[in-house]
Design a protein around this motif. Structure first.
Motif, PDB file in Angstrom:
ATOM      1  N   PRO A 509      33.177 -38.678 -20.887  1.00  0.00           N
ATOM      2  CA  PRO A 509      33.176 -39.908 -21.690  1.00  0.00           C
ATOM      3  C   PRO A 509      33.713 -39.693 -23.089  1.00  0.00           C
ATOM      4  O   PRO A 509      33.471 -38.661 -23.715  1.00  0.00           O
ATOM      5  N   ARG A 512      29.796 -43.187 -26.377  1.00  0.00           N
ATOM      6  CA  ARG A 512      28.457 -43.544 -25.907  1.00  0.00           C
ATOM      7  C   ARG A 512      28.014 -44.778 -26.680  1.00  0.00           C
ATOM      8  O   ARG A 512      27.998 -44.777 -27.911  1.00  0.00           O
ATOM      9  N   TYR A 521      27.912 -44.982 -21.007  1.00  0.00           N
ATOM     10  CA  TYR A 521      28.948 -44.003 -21.339  1.00  0.00           C
ATOM     11  C   TYR A 521      30.309 -44.585 -20.956  1.00  0.00           C
ATOM     12  O   TYR A 521      30.477 -45.154 -19.871  1.00  0.00           O
ATOM     13  N   CYS A 522      31.257 -44.442 -21.856  1.00  0.00           N
ATOM     14  CA  CYS A 522      32.550 -45.116 -21.703  1.00  0.00           C
ATOM     15  C   CYS A 522      33.683 -44.089 -21.680  1.00  0.00           C
ATOM     16  O   CYS A 522      33.732 -43.194 -22.534  1.00  0.00           O
ATOM     17  N   TYR A 523      34.607 -44.265 -20.746  1.00  0.00           N
ATOM     18  CA  TYR A 523      35.696 -43.309 -20.559  1.00  0.00           C
ATOM     19  C   TYR A 523      37.024 -43.812 -21.125  1.00  0.00           C
ATOM     20  O   TYR A 523      38.044 -43.148 -20.976  1.00  0.00           O
ATOM     21  N   GLU A 527      36.544 -49.693 -21.757  1.00  0.00           N
ATOM     22  CA  GLU A 527      35.152 -49.611 -21.326  1.00  0.00           C
ATOM     23  C   GLU A 527      34.207 -49.702 -22.525  1.00  0.00           C
ATOM     24  O   GLU A 527      33.137 -50.303 -22.430  1.00  0.00           O
ATOM     25  N   ARG A 528      34.606 -49.105 -23.637  1.00  0.00           N
ATOM     26  CA  ARG A 528      33.778 -49.195 -24.850  1.00  0.00           C
ATOM     27  C   ARG A 528      33.631 -50.645 -25.301  1.00  0.00           C
ATOM     28  O   ARG A 528      32.524 -51.100 -25.633  1.00  0.00           O
ATOM     29  N   ARG A 530      33.890 -53.355 -23.519  1.00  0.00           N
ATOM     30  CA  ARG A 530      33.045 -54.094 -22.582  1.00  0.00           C
ATOM     31  C   ARG A 530      31.568 -53.741 -22.783  1.00  0.00           C
ATOM     32  O   ARG A 530      30.690 -54.611 -22.671  1.00  0.00           O
ATOM     33  N   ALA A 531      31.301 -52.472 -23.093  1.00  0.00           N
ATOM     34  CA  ALA A 531      29.915 -52.051 -23.327  1.00  0.00           C
ATOM     35  C   ALA A 531      29.345 -52.710 -24.567  1.00  0.00           C
ATOM     36  O   ALA A 531      28.184 -53.147 -24.585  1.00  0.00           O
TER      37      ALA A 531
END
Length: 607
Positions: A509, A512, A521-523, A527-528, A530-531
């Motif tokens: 990742p 975080r 946890y974002c890859y 993704e970050r 969206r989190a």
């Protein structure tokens, strides 16, 4: 008691499937893999191949010199100008399994389709399938949906003889798919190389070859050839070969026009026949390793009764032809060498240099092994696991080794790994760039030698100690550079390890995102984002720069139940050498020019 009832073996559990049901239920038996079209061997290309094979068989028998191919979105149309299917047998030939004219040599002598299955499988696996045969001024057409007949018609026609087939692969079987131009064009080029004089018209573009597999070697590889390829061709046998400065040997092999990616009897005979020819011509006693190192070759044979290992025909199994084929290849290759003295001398010089270098390499190997024993019985950078891969027995296929950069990253892994199946090899700084180096560099460099020893791949890839070889580097510039150096090492000296699917990249990742109640946890940056949207603006976002920053408790999930691995794939393996040379070789000015010409500047940064 209820559980036992559910697994009772009773008469009602025994089922008999129709041939149509069997093809749709056990698709892999007929066309191999499914896939989405991104891989050269995916099922949709096998469907196309089955139809094209029949069209090319007509050309081989001397009927029709042209094949028209059209692909519009997901619908494929193929029209040949051969004899056409006998009108009274059209339906049977495309729908009744084990029906065809290829069970004897009266009609087709060198066909790759022998089992009466191919076109039936295409029909069964298509949402819509149409076949139309033209013979002597009349035609017969049949339409199907998922293998079931829906319509027939017949009558007079002005069109020339031949067969037309149109089909659309079924999304229920193949899911979301798309035909890739690079895979289509490569398949069609192979048909042209192996059938000199055949004209393939693909969406209006003509594909043809007069030079046969000599054109294939010239067009499909980018290696620098040490001498002009030597080429022999007759009705049943065609081969060509040359040498390059590569360490590996590379071959294309075909049977009745079928690309046998797994080789087989004909390729084995070719390798031995060339070895015997070289020793006969030179009156020497060179080993197979000396003669074949750097060899680039192609062989095509035509057989009346080929035996393949599966319906997808990737490997030839006719062992009875090997002895005669070896002798013929030896004889023809010796004639080529005598007729082409300058090329033959260049080849012998290459073999002599290889033999000399191999002797020097053996001395370097001996010194490296003695030095390794003097330092330590064990490899100091390796934290080994208790189980190891046994390829012959198919045991411990869950074993893996993580190749990490530096002690901090290794520390997180060591404390949370599974000691039974997970090993760790720690690199000391940046490894050696081996792109332009010879094999002796593997023994002169202690770190590279220790890695090779840890994997136990020095003698053979079959001795590999781990199923998964995982590159676990940081997600920064240095980490990516180290990753590229390791990729260069494996692709240059151990490409089989990559081809067999053992080499993978550990995705860790980058971010975080967490609140007091939940952690994500974002890859990637997407993704970050969206989190953050999911957790709200109160969440705390942490950027991970290196593996050492991730605590052992967190890391345990990333190398076990939530592990993300990206396999390293080789597409167009015959262009790997050129790619490595450009990106990792000594051509710094060319690389700098490429970067400057393709540089993308982020406008937000300029503001």
């Amino acid at each position: 008691m209820a559980k036992k009832q559910a697994h009772q073996y009773t008469e009602d559990k025994v089922k008999t499937l129709s041939s149509l049901e069997h093809i749709r239920t056990r698709t892999g038996m007929y066309i191999g893999r499914l896939g989405d079209g991104s891989n050269y061997e995916d099922g949709i290309y096998i469907l196309l191949k089955e139809v094209l094979d029949n069209a090319v068989d007509e050309f081989i028998m001397g009927y029709g010199r042209k094949v028209d191919l059209t692909i519009e979105e997901s619908t494929v149309s193929v029209r040949d100008y051969g004899r056409g299917i006998p009108l009274g047998k059209v339906v049977e030939c495309v729908s009744r399994i084990n029906t065809g004219a290829k069970y004897n040599n009266d009609v087709f002598q060198f066909s790759v389709g022998l089992n009466g299955v191919g076109t039936k499988a295409v029909n069964a696996l298509s949402t819509e399938f149409t076949v139309r045969s033209h013979r002597e001024g009349r035609f017969f057409q049949a339409d199907f949906e998922r293998g079931e007949p829906v319509n027939e018609k017949k009558g007079k026609t002005d069109e020339p003889d031949g067969t037309f087939i149109r089909f659309t692969p079924d999304p229920e079987i193949f899911g979301t798919y798309a035909f890739r131009e690079e895979h289509l064009e490569r398949r069609l080029r192979f048909y042209a190389y192996l059938n000199a004089g055949l004209k393939l018209i693909y969406n209006g573009a003509r594909i043809e070859s007069e030079g046969g597999i000599l054109d294939l070697i010239e067009d499909e590889t980018s290696y620098e050839k040490l001498y002009g390829p030597l080429h022999y061709r007759d009705k049943k046998l065609e081969f060509a070969f040359t040498h390059t400065n590569r360490f590996s040997e590379d071959y294309f092999s075909f049977v009745n026009g079928q690309y046998t990616t797994g080789g087989g009897t004909h390729l084995s005979a070719f390798r031995e026949g060339i070895l015997r020819a070289v020793n006969e011509y030179s009156k020497g006693r060179y080993s197979g390793d000396d003669v074949r190192e750097g060899m680039l070759g192609a062989i095509s044979v035509r057989l009346q009764d080929p035996v393949f290992e599966s319906q997808t025909k990737n490997r030839l199994g006719n062992t009875e032809i090997r002895s005669d084929l070896v002798n013929e290849i030896q004889q023809r290759a010796v004639e080529l060498l005598h007729r082409n003295k300058p090329e033959a001398e260049k080849m012998i010089n290459k073999i002599v240099e290889t033999q000399k270098f191999r002797k020097e390499l053996n001395a370097v190997k001996k010194l490296a092994r003695e030095r390794s024993k003097a330092i330590s019985i064990r490899v100091p950078q390796l934290k080994d696991c208790k189980k190891h891969l046994d390829k012959t027995a198919g045991k411990h296929t869950d074993t893996m080794i993580f190749i990490t950069e530096g002690q901090s990253a290794a520390g997180s892994l060591v404390s949370c790994r599974d000691v039974h199946t997970q090993a760790i090899y720690t690199l000391k700084g940046k490894p050696l760039n081996v792109c332009d180096l010879k094999k002796d560099a593997l023994y002169k460099n202690e770190e590279i030698f220790n890695l090779m020893k840890s994997l136990d791949i020095e003698e053979s890839i079959d001795r590999l100690r781990y199923q998964h070889v995982i590159l676990a580097t940081d997600a920064d510039v240095d980490g990516l550079h180290i990753r590229n150096l390791m990729l260069t090492f494996f692709l240059r000296f151990f490409p089989e390890l990559v081809q067999d699917g053992h080499l993978e990249i550990l995705e860790t990742p980058l971010f975080r995102a967490r609140t007091k109640k939940k952690t994500l946890y974002c890859y990637s940056e997407e993704e970050r984002d969206r989190a953050v949207e999911e957790l709200g603006r109160q969440c705390e976002v942490t950027r991970f720069k290196g593996l050492g920053e991730i605590s052992p408790d967190e890391f345990k999930g990333f190398i076990n139940e939530d592990m993300r691995l990206t396999p390293v794939r080789m597409k167009g393996e015959h262009s790997i050498a050129e790619t490595l040379s450009f990106y990792m070789g000594r051509n710094t000015p060319d690389r700098r020019e490429y970067i400057m010409n393709h540089l993308v500047i982020d406008e937000e940064v300029l503001r």
